[in-house]
Design a protein around this motif. Structure first.
Motif, mmCIF file in Angstrom:
data_model
loop_
_atom_site.group_PDB
_atom_site.id
_atom_site.type_symbol
_atom_site.label_atom_id
_atom_site.label_comp_id
_atom_site.label_asym_id
_atom_site.label_seq_id
_atom_site.Cartn_x
_atom_site.Cartn_y
_atom_site.Cartn_z
ATOM 1 N N TYR A 1 -9.482 28.797 46.143
ATOM 2 C CA TYR A 1 -10.559 28.949 46.412
ATOM 3 C C TYR A 1 -11.191 27.132 44.908
ATOM 4 O O TYR A 1 -12.067 27.311 44.159
ATOM 5 C CB TYR A 1 -12.157 28.177 46.330
ATOM 6 C CG TYR A 1 -12.052 29.511 47.598
ATOM 7 C CD1 TYR A 1 -13.064 28.954 48.145
ATOM 8 C CD2 TYR A 1 -11.602 30.333 48.186
ATOM 9 C CE1 TYR A 1 -13.684 29.899 50.029
ATOM 10 C CE2 TYR A 1 -12.029 30.959 49.645
ATOM 11 C CZ TYR A 1 -13.266 30.374 49.767
ATOM 12 O OH TYR A 1 -13.012 30.685 51.563
ATOM 13 N N SER B 1 -14.854 26.656 44.889
ATOM 14 C CA SER B 1 -15.817 27.708 44.304
ATOM 15 C C SER B 1 -16.823 27.242 43.535
ATOM 16 O O SER B 1 -18.003 27.847 43.066
ATOM 17 C CB SER B 1 -14.643 28.466 43.387
ATOM 18 O OG SER B 1 -14.183 27.550 42.626
ATOM 19 N N TYR C 1 -19.732 26.476 46.211
ATOM 20 C CA TYR C 1 -18.944 27.135 47.445
ATOM 21 C C TYR C 1 -21.087 28.374 47.418
ATOM 22 O O TYR C 1 -21.287 28.416 48.882
ATOM 23 C CB TYR C 1 -18.647 28.633 47.486
ATOM 24 C CG TYR C 1 -18.001 29.818 47.566
ATOM 25 C CD1 TYR C 1 -17.974 29.568 49.229
ATOM 26 C CD2 TYR C 1 -19.215 30.934 48.555
ATOM 27 C CE1 TYR C 1 -17.598 30.277 50.236
ATOM 28 C CE2 TYR C 1 -19.295 32.040 49.501
ATOM 29 C CZ TYR C 1 -17.981 31.205 50.562
ATOM 30 O OH TYR C 1 -18.560 32.188 51.124
ATOM 31 N N ASP C 2 -21.515 27.862 46.679
ATOM 32 C CA ASP C 2 -22.881 29.365 46.761
ATOM 33 C C ASP C 2 -24.096 28.065 47.368
ATOM 34 O O ASP C 2 -25.576 28.114 47.941
ATOM 35 C CB ASP C 2 -23.524 29.525 45.180
ATOM 36 C CG ASP C 2 -23.104 30.357 45.332
ATOM 37 O OD1 ASP C 2 -22.201 31.543 46.263
ATOM 38 O OD2 ASP C 2 -23.244 30.906 43.886
ATOM 39 N N GLY D 1 -15.623 36.951 46.710
ATOM 40 C CA GLY D 1 -15.943 35.850 46.822
ATOM 41 C C GLY D 1 -17.058 35.677 45.660
ATOM 42 O O GLY D 1 -16.816 35.940 43.596
ATOM 43 N N THR D 2 -18.013 35.177 45.845
ATOM 44 C CA THR D 2 -19.379 34.179 44.245
ATOM 45 C C THR D 2 -19.658 35.612 43.965
ATOM 46 O O THR D 2 -20.565 35.036 43.658
ATOM 47 C CB THR D 2 -19.563 33.308 44.402
ATOM 48 O OG1 THR D 2 -20.278 33.506 45.863
ATOM 49 C CG2 THR D 2 -18.577 31.857 44.584
ATOM 50 N N SER E 1 -22.022 37.460 45.757
ATOM 51 C CA SER E 1 -23.236 37.814 46.154
ATOM 52 C C SER E 1 -24.256 38.444 46.656
ATOM 53 O O SER E 1 -25.074 39.304 46.706
ATOM 54 C CB SER E 1 -23.858 35.635 47.159
ATOM 55 O OG SER E 1 -23.765 34.569 46.496
ATOM 56 N N GLU F 1 -11.263 31.669 40.354
ATOM 57 C CA GLU F 1 -12.311 30.805 40.220
ATOM 58 C C GLU F 1 -13.636 31.459 40.850
ATOM 59 O O GLU F 1 -14.202 31.229 40.147
ATOM 60 C CB GLU F 1 -11.914 29.518 41.020
ATOM 61 C CG GLU F 1 -10.832 29.107 40.485
ATOM 62 C CD GLU F 1 -9.427 28.845 40.418
ATOM 63 O OE1 GLU F 1 -8.326 28.892 39.744
ATOM 64 O OE2 GLU F 1 -9.385 29.957 41.290
ATOM 65 N N MET F 2 -13.488 32.131 42.027
ATOM 66 C CA MET F 2 -14.095 33.016 42.485
ATOM 67 C C MET F 2 -15.154 33.282 41.714
ATOM 68 O O MET F 2 -15.830 33.980 42.192
ATOM 69 C CB MET F 2 -14.073 32.845 44.038
ATOM 70 C CG MET F 2 -13.670 31.862 44.944
ATOM 71 S SD MET F 2 -15.277 30.763 45.768
ATOM 72 C CE MET F 2 -15.943 31.775 47.283
ATOM 73 N N GLN G 1 -17.201 32.838 39.104
ATOM 74 C CA GLN G 1 -18.263 32.477 39.796
ATOM 75 C C GLN G 1 -19.112 33.930 39.869
ATOM 76 O O GLN G 1 -21.081 33.656 39.185
ATOM 77 C CB GLN G 1 -18.964 31.067 40.842
ATOM 78 C CG GLN G 1 -17.918 30.535 41.036
ATOM 79 C CD GLN G 1 -18.914 29.526 39.947
ATOM 80 O OE1 GLN G 1 -20.291 29.201 40.043
ATOM 81 N NE2 GLN G 1 -18.283 28.936 39.343
ATOM 82 N N ALA G 2 -18.326 34.544 40.836
ATOM 83 C CA ALA G 2 -19.372 36.123 40.267
ATOM 84 C C ALA G 2 -20.132 36.865 38.826
ATOM 85 O O ALA G 2 -20.695 36.669 39.153
ATOM 86 C CB ALA G 2 -18.053 36.968 40.740
ATOM 87 N N ASN H 1 -22.627 35.263 38.203
ATOM 88 C CA ASN H 1 -23.604 35.576 38.559
ATOM 89 C C ASN H 1 -24.627 36.824 39.185
ATOM 90 O O ASN H 1 -25.976 37.340 39.156
ATOM 91 C CB ASN H 1 -23.651 35.551 40.576
ATOM 92 C CG ASN H 1 -23.263 33.993 40.940
ATOM 93 O OD1 ASN H 1 -24.072 32.884 40.181
ATOM 94 N ND2 ASN H 1 -22.388 33.501 41.960
#
Length: 246
Positions: free
Chosen positions: A4, A8, A11-12, A47-48, A50, A70-71, A74-75, A78
């Protein structure tokens, strides 16, 4: 499994309609139905993050694993304010390597379909089985169904906001669904373009049940989309639960 690298960052934005809290509610109902009270939970293909974040906020100790660095970046962003913070691992499913066992493993949003080689998915199931707590360990995942892929074949989809425009088309051939993503992002006064291709394999309930049994799982159950109704055919998404044998 697919990278991603470009997607990425957006994505959200493109999945703001997923309803992760509803997914978390469903999983907690599943835990109660299966008679377990997990403390340490693995979010496989997180993933990120969530869902990881929501479950952490509900008191679960969380591990998130994903093949995409990359994901995972983001995670980590987050979940910076979570206490305790989830542990994130850059690992492919078939190479899962934890420090010990977990009480439950969740794998969401058709991530299983993203493992396009059946022998690789078999190895992934074996790794999940290895790191589940004996007797009580629960594995939960969902898939996109063959019926859903048939409806998607040839269709194009668009998501956009004021700074990003993303279009993709699905094409099904030989039990594989390929998505060609075109992402246009505005940076200052200029637009940039990035492209990614993702693939998912179409699996049947029978194929996955056989693979789970070979990996050592028992008490394999299937449910309709976020319900405890039996699978009747025509569902877009099917949920599986499986227990680690004693």
């Amino acid at each position: 499994m697919n990278s991603y690298q470009a997607l990425s960052a957006y994505y959200d934005r493109f999945t703001d309609d997923v309803g992760y809290a509803d997914w978390a509610d469903f999983f907690e109902r599943l835990f109660a139905r299966e008679g377990i009270q997990p403390k340490l939970v693995l979010d496989l293909a997180c993933g990120t993050g969530s869902l990881t974040r929501i479950l952490a906020e509900r008191g679960y100790e969380m591990i998130g694993a994903d093949a995409s660095p990359e994901m995972l970046m983001q995670a980590m962003q987050n979940t910076m304010d979570c206490e305790p913070r989830p542990l994130f691992l850059n690992q492919r499913m078939e190479a899962l390597d934890l420090y010990g066992t977990v009480d439950a493993c969740l794998c969401c949003l058709d991530s299983i379909n993203y493992v396009t080689e059946p022998q690789t998915l078999q190895k992934a199931f074996e790794r999940v089985h290895l790191f589940l707590e004996p007797k009580s360990g629960l594995f939960v995942f969902d898939i996109n169904t063959p019926e859903k892929f048939a409806c998607m074949d040839g269709n194009a989809y668009v998501r956009e906001d004021e700074d990003v425009f993303c279009v993709w088309q699905a094409a099904v051939e030989d039990s594989l669904c390929a998505y060609q993503f075109d992402i246009f992002a505005r940076e200052g006064g200029k637009w940039t373009r990035a492209q990614e291709t993702h693939e998912e394999r179409i699996y049947t309930v029978e194929q996955l049940t056989d693979m789970l049994e070979k990996a050592g799982f028992s008490e394999i159950k299937t449910y309709g989309d976020q319900s405890f109704a039996p699978v009747r055919g025509g569902e877009d998404r099917i949920y599986f639960t499986a227990r680690k044998r004693d």
